[in-house]
Design a protein around this motif. Structure first.
Motif, PDB file in Angstrom:
ATOM      1  N   LEU A 199      51.260 -36.757  67.976  1.00 28.40           N
ATOM      2  CA  LEU A 199      50.008 -36.289  67.170  1.00 28.40           C
ATOM      3  C   LEU A 199      50.175 -35.282  66.348  1.00 28.40           C
ATOM      4  N   PHE A 200      50.398 -33.951  67.032  1.00 26.63           N
ATOM      5  CA  PHE A 200      50.850 -32.802  66.219  1.00 26.63           C
ATOM      6  C   PHE A 200      52.373 -32.385  66.249  1.00 26.63           C
ATOM      7  N   GLY A 201      52.305 -31.506  65.305  1.00 23.21           N
ATOM      8  CA  GLY A 201      53.638 -30.851  65.090  1.00 23.21           C
ATOM      9  C   GLY A 201      53.603 -29.397  64.488  1.00 23.21           C
ATOM     10  N   PHE A 202      54.681 -28.767  64.560  1.00 26.08           N
ATOM     11  CA  PHE A 202      54.464 -27.325  63.807  1.00 26.08           C
ATOM     12  C   PHE A 202      55.318 -27.471  62.613  1.00 26.08           C
ATOM     13  N   ILE A 203      54.707 -26.916  61.419  1.00 26.56           N
ATOM     14  CA  ILE A 203      55.500 -26.914  60.231  1.00 26.56           C
ATOM     15  C   ILE A 203      55.191 -25.336  59.322  1.00 26.56           C
ATOM     16  N   HIS A 204      55.616 -25.342  58.227  1.00 23.59           N
ATOM     17  CA  HIS A 204      55.132 -24.123  57.443  1.00 23.59           C
ATOM     18  C   HIS A 204      54.506 -24.979  56.229  1.00 23.59           C
ATOM     19  N   SER A 205      53.433 -24.386  55.601  1.00 25.60           N
ATOM     20  CA  SER A 205      52.448 -25.342  54.785  1.00 25.60           C
ATOM     21  C   SER A 205      53.212 -25.881  53.617  1.00 25.60           C
ATOM     22  N   ASN A 206      54.101 -25.020  53.018  1.00 26.62           N
ATOM     23  CA  ASN A 206      54.804 -25.675  51.780  1.00 26.62           C
ATOM     24  C   ASN A 206      55.683 -26.974  52.342  1.00 26.62           C
ATOM     25  N   GLN A 207      55.770 -27.282  53.363  1.00 25.65           N
ATOM     26  CA  GLN A 207      56.793 -28.608  53.761  1.00 25.65           C
ATOM     27  C   GLN A 207      55.856 -29.667  53.908  1.00 25.65           C
ATOM     28  N   LEU A 208      54.394 -29.478  53.721  1.00 25.17           N
ATOM     29  CA  LEU A 208      53.549 -30.498  53.887  1.00 25.17           C
ATOM     30  C   LEU A 208      53.995 -31.773  52.872  1.00 25.17           C
ATOM     31  N   MET A 232      59.106 -16.959  45.245  1.00 24.18           N
ATOM     32  CA  MET A 232      58.918 -18.324  44.488  1.00 24.18           C
ATOM     33  C   MET A 232      57.339 -19.010  45.060  1.00 24.18           C
ATOM     34  N   GLY A 233      56.702 -18.197  45.848  1.00 22.38           N
ATOM     35  CA  GLY A 233      55.720 -18.800  46.612  1.00 22.38           C
ATOM     36  C   GLY A 233      55.222 -18.175  47.680  1.00 22.38           C
ATOM     37  N   ALA A 234      54.091 -18.418  48.102  1.00 19.54           N
ATOM     38  CA  ALA A 234      53.597 -17.982  49.600  1.00 19.54           C
ATOM     39  C   ALA A 234      53.054 -19.199  50.480  1.00 19.54           C
ATOM     40  N   ASN A 235      53.480 -18.812  51.575  1.00 14.53           N
ATOM     41  CA  ASN A 235      53.089 -19.835  52.514  1.00 14.53           C
ATOM     42  C   ASN A 235      52.750 -19.492  53.822  1.00 14.53           C
ATOM     43  N   SER A 236      52.554 -20.465  54.756  1.00 13.88           N
ATOM     44  CA  SER A 236      52.105 -19.935  56.228  1.00 13.88           C
ATOM     45  C   SER A 236      52.742 -20.861  57.247  1.00 13.88           C
ATOM     46  N   LEU A 278      50.770 -14.303  55.716  1.00 10.69           N
ATOM     47  CA  LEU A 278      51.255 -15.061  54.535  1.00 10.69           C
ATOM     48  C   LEU A 278      52.502 -14.472  54.292  1.00 10.69           C
ATOM     49  N   LYS A 279      53.549 -15.301  54.122  1.00  9.95           N
ATOM     50  CA  LYS A 279      54.725 -14.762  53.750  1.00  9.95           C
ATOM     51  C   LYS A 279      55.497 -15.490  52.469  1.00  9.95           C
ATOM     52  N   PRO A 280      56.167 -14.687  51.772  1.00  4.82           N
ATOM     53  CA  PRO A 280      57.063 -15.287  50.759  1.00  4.82           C
ATOM     54  C   PRO A 280      57.618 -16.584  51.196  1.00  4.82           C
ATOM     55  N   SER A 281      57.849 -17.706  50.783  1.00  5.79           N
ATOM     56  CA  SER A 281      58.373 -18.768  51.188  1.00  5.79           C
ATOM     57  C   SER A 281      60.026 -18.661  50.869  1.00  5.79           C
ATOM     58  N   MET A 282      60.139 -17.994  49.828  1.00  4.81           N
ATOM     59  CA  MET A 282      61.391 -17.806  49.408  1.00  4.81           C
ATOM     60  C   MET A 282      61.636 -16.946  47.920  1.00  4.81           C
ATOM     61  N   PHE A 283      62.801 -16.495  47.680  1.00  2.00           N
ATOM     62  CA  PHE A 283      62.767 -15.787  46.504  1.00  2.00           C
ATOM     63  C   PHE A 283      63.983 -16.442  45.608  1.00  2.00           C
ATOM     64  N   LEU A 284      63.960 -15.708  44.345  1.00  2.00           N
ATOM     65  CA  LEU A 284      65.006 -16.155  43.385  1.00  2.00           C
ATOM     66  C   LEU A 284      65.679 -14.661  43.355  1.00  2.00           C
ATOM     67  N   SER A 285      66.949 -14.658  43.920  1.00  2.00           N
ATOM     68  CA  SER A 285      67.570 -13.460  43.593  1.00  2.00           C
ATOM     69  C   SER A 285      69.008 -13.686  42.475  1.00  2.00           C
ATOM     70  N   MET A 286      69.519 -12.477  42.238  1.00  2.00           N
ATOM     71  CA  MET A 286      70.756 -12.637  41.408  1.00  2.00           C
ATOM     72  C   MET A 286      71.914 -11.772  41.913  1.00  2.00           C
ATOM     73  N   SER A 287      73.185 -12.530  41.915  1.00  2.00           N
ATOM     74  CA  SER A 287      74.195 -12.088  42.472  1.00  2.00           C
ATOM     75  C   SER A 287      74.642 -10.690  41.721  1.00  2.00           C
ATOM     76  N   GLU A 288      75.103  -9.665  42.262  1.00  2.00           N
ATOM     77  CA  GLU A 288      75.622  -8.491  41.824  1.00  2.00           C
ATOM     78  C   GLU A 288      76.902  -8.655  40.838  1.00  2.00           C
ATOM     79  N   ASN A 289      77.789  -9.892  41.389  1.00  2.00           N
ATOM     80  CA  ASN A 289      78.717 -10.075  40.450  1.00  2.00           C
ATOM     81  C   ASN A 289      78.613 -11.147  39.267  1.00  2.00           C
ATOM     82  N   ALA A 290      77.104 -11.732  39.137  1.00  2.00           N
ATOM     83  CA  ALA A 290      76.852 -12.575  38.290  1.00  2.00           C
ATOM     84  C   ALA A 290      77.594 -12.204  36.705  1.00  2.00           C
ATOM     85  N   SER A 291      78.416 -13.127  36.117  1.00  2.00           N
ATOM     86  CA  SER A 291      79.272 -12.777  35.069  1.00  2.00           C
ATOM     87  C   SER A 291      78.381 -12.418  33.945  1.00  2.00           C
TER      88      SER A 291
END
Lengths: 306, 427
Positions: free
Chosen positions: B268-277, B143-147, B304-317
């Motif tokens: 003043l400073f903190g640690f996050i992932h870029s998509n959380q800005l 669903m997108g890249a972030n770092s 750079l990493k995939p921030s998250m995926f969309l997947s499908m359940s094997e049991n999807a009706s």
């Protein structure tokens, strides 16, 4: 009349039927909802089960790990015992003390009773635990009051390993409502003429409390003790919310049930967590057995002849 | 491990010039009667956007969708329980940490047969697509890249009038030096930096900048105990000098966004992932900005990493209906007008081109940041082993025992390292 099977049955119903009818709602729930999962968890405690794949039989491995290798479990047991041994006696003492105050005919007593009971209604809820986290936080109300009164800047109570468990014990004590109500009912049962006779004999209030109130209240104290001990061993929500789900800081609020939950649903060791659940059952059973075993030395029932 | 890990090119998708492939046709949706269950983890901002897209989808297609959402911490427990009950939702937001586990245990449906049919991925960046493959099959669409990133309070820093150095070149030592310089100029009760002793991704950039990683492809620790000792000693030193908050204040951050030190105005400073800005900025009055982790070394610490995926359940009706919903999120222009880059920067070229000009100032910062990162970035690490989550959680009590002075940094680090090895052996 010959004692037939049907005769025995009808006599059984005559004697116990009403009791079983009253028990029915619980019984249906137990047989229909609780029993199956309980038996399943006993089986699972002898398996490796990660929720995603089917359980694999592993014999006594889970129990062996718990007894011999699991250091965090040792810590969790220590935390839980500390919590139980402090919170239960203190809570019962506060409940009994307030019950005795409320037992006098104070004006508006039902209002006070309801008010004091309120924390118990809210008690184990998430909302109160969240409130607790705020109250005892670094910039919380407790520290603001402390600073106003004494000028001392207090620590973040809920997230300091030296104090975190204490704040949970205070939270438990604050929920004294339900034992208090039971104590109140018990106090109403104590015959007033005993007190009258005692004061005529010149017995002080403290002496009356020790020689009349406590012995006659012993069955109620016993009941509350067993109930509250079991509750305290099972405590979960408070620690989960107040520590933000971590059991921290440095595992200082890692209750047994919280650790069990983490193993089951965060580390996906459902088999091991089932074993932990059965060990907890055994621990609670031992404590309850001790309470029952010693009860004949200190609990006096009025309908008993001695 | 059979998947190809040569994913350095993954960063290529963020090259600032994006080839125009304007004519991306989007097919109309087939009607479908089945109810599709959708589950994601998120934050209020993401929930708002995702629910809006679901409503839009229902209005556009007449399909039935049941959305479900949890915070990150509860999500995986919920999902595992549902998987055990054979009751997984049809469309599932997946994380790189878990996709291998779920796919290899037969919980996810391979999406290859839908590609070119329900799934229109012609415009999708092939490198970003590759990150969703397990053993050669596609089990999730990114669903997108972030770092990872250091976030800082720009309003506060501007008030002091301090100019930060080029963040592609700054080191952990520079970070300390800047902290010492700024310490006395910060407002009362504000610390230079959040203490990142418990931040596993920060530790990862630390060891990666030394040419190592947290785990290798065989699922073993790929860094040395000395690295761990250095890490704890570094953050203990920061705490002792008052550059990070005292241990009990820092421990109030249980990982929720609204508890982070920079969000509550205590650092003043903190640690996050870029998509959380975006979500972070929504919680704050002051303006925040992101820069690279101060880790300049022989090797790039970040990736750079995939921030998250969309997947499908094997049991999807109804797998076709599920694939259509999945496709709507990835490729539909109207949907992405709402989603924008809250989940990371999309791999769909035509969508990216469409939404980039309309982004807010905060969202533009993310794009600019990822462009910057892609100039100094390492390959995507192999997927973490099964018990990596437990090791991540074990880092908190280990660091806290050091922070609260129960053990010294060396002992705490060594114990954690041994503990991590034991946890890996136990799976």
């Amino acid at each position: 009349m010959p004692s037939t099977a049907s005769g025995r049955l009808s006599r059984f119903w005559q004697k116990n039927g009403a009791g079983y009818m009253f028990l029915l709602p619980w019984l249906i729930g137990f047989l229909g909802l609780t029993l199956g999962p309980t038996l399943a968890s006993f089986y699972l405690s002898f398996t490796d089960y990660d929720l995603l794949t089917s359980p694999r039989w592993s014999g006594l491995k889970n129990y062996e790990y718990a007894f011999l290798y699991d250091r965090r479990l040792g810590n969790a047991i220590e935390v839980t015992f500390t919590y139980v041994l402090w919170s239960v006696p203190l809570k019962l003492a506060v409940a009994l003390g307030l019950a005795m105050v409320l037992d006098r005919s104070v004006r508006g007593v039902s209002f006070y009773r309801a008010t004091f009971y309120l924390p118990s209604l809210l008690g184990a809820s998430v909302a109160i635990a969240v409130l607790w986290r705020q109250l005892f936080g670094a910039d919380g109300l407790v520290n603001q009051l402390l600073f106003m009164v004494t000028g001392i800047q207090g620590p973040a109570w809920v997230t300091h390993p030296d104090y975190a468990l204490s704040t949970l014990i205070v939270l438990a004590i604050w929920q004294f409502g339900s034992p208090m109500i039971i104590f109140l009912a018990g106090l109403r049962q104590v015959p007033q003429d005993l007190y009258e006779a005692a004061s005529m004999d010149g017995a002080s209030g403290w002496r009356q409390f020790r020689k009349i109130t406590l012995p006659l209240l012993a069955p109620v104290i016993f009941f509350n003790l067993v109930l509250q001990t079991i509750e305290a061993f099972k405590a979960f929500t408070q620690a989960y919310i107040v520590s933000g789900g971590t059991g921290g800081p440095v595992d200082s609020t890692l209750f047994y049930s919280l650790y069990l939950y983490e193993e089951a649903f965060a580390n996906f060791r459902m088999g091991y967590a089932s074993a932990l659940a059965w060990l907890l059952l055994v621990i609670i059973a031992i404590f309850t057995a001790i309470a029952f075993g010693t009860s004949k030395y200190w609990v006096y029932y009025e309908d008993e002849s001695r | 491990m059979t998947i190809k890990l040569n994913r350095r090119a993954f960063g290529g998708l963020l090259g600032s010039t994006i080839a125009a492939s304007a004519l991306a046709g989007h097919r109309a949706f087939a009607q479908s009667g089945g109810n599709v269950r959708l589950i994601w983890w998120g934050n209020p901002e993401r929930d708002k956007r995702t629910n809006a897209v679901v409503d839009q989808y229902i209005a556009a297609t007449g399909a039935k969708v049941t959305p479900e959402t949890y915070a990150w911490g509860d999500y995986w427990q919920k999902l595992a329980t549902q998987a055990a009950g054979g009751n997984l939702p049809d469309v599932i937001q997946m994380d790189y940490r878990f996709i291998f586990e779920y796919a290899r245990r037969g919980q996810l449906a391979a999406l290859d047969e839908f590609v070119g049919n329900e799934l229109e991925l012609d415009d999708f960046d092939p490198n970003q697509m590759e990150s969703g493959r397990v053993d050669g099959k596609l089990y999730g669409v990114s669903m997108g890249a972030n770092s990872m990133t250091h976030v800082y309070n720009k309003t506060m820093l501007d008030k002091i009038g301090f100019e930060l150095p080029d963040s592609t070149k700054w080191t952990a030592d520079d970070y300390v030096a800047i902290g010492r310089e700024l310490k006395d100029q910060l407002p009362e009760g504000v610390y230079f930096s959040e203490n990142m002793g418990i931040q596993e991704p920060r530790l990862q950039t630390w060891v990666r900048s030394r040419g190592k990683d947290l785990y290798n492809a065989d699922g073993q620790l790929a860094f040395d105990v000395e690295d761990m000792v250095d890490y704890f000693e570094y953050w203990k030193m920061m705490q002792d000098e008052g550059l990070t908050p005292p241990a009990d204040l820092q421990a109030q951050d249980s990982g929720k966004m609204e508890e982070r030190m920079h969000v509550i105005g205590r650092s003043l400073f903190g640690f996050i992932h870029s998509n959380q800005l975006v979500a972070n900025q929504n919680l704050m009055e002051d303006e925040i900005e992101i820069v690279m982790i101060p880790n300049a070394g022989d090797q790039p610490g970040q990736y750079l990493k995939p921030s998250m995926f969309l997947s499908m359940s094997e049991n999807a009706s109804d797998k076709s209906a599920a694939a259509q919903l999945l496709n709507y999120f990835i490729t539909n222009p109207d949907a992405n007008d709402i989603l924008l880059i809250e989940r990371g920067v999309t791999g769909d070229a035509s969508i990216r081109e469409r939404i980039l000009p309309g982004l807010t100032e905060t969202e533009q910062k993310i794009i600019k940041y990822l462009d910057l990162v892609s100039t100094w970035v390492g390959p995507l690490p192999p997927p973490p082993p099964q018990n990596a989550g437990e090791i991540d959680r074990a880092l908190r009590p280990a660091w806290e025992s050091v922070a609260f002075g129960q053990v010294d940094a060396k002992t705490g680090a060594t114990e954690f390292y041994e503990n991590a090895k034991r946890i890996l052996e136990r799976s």
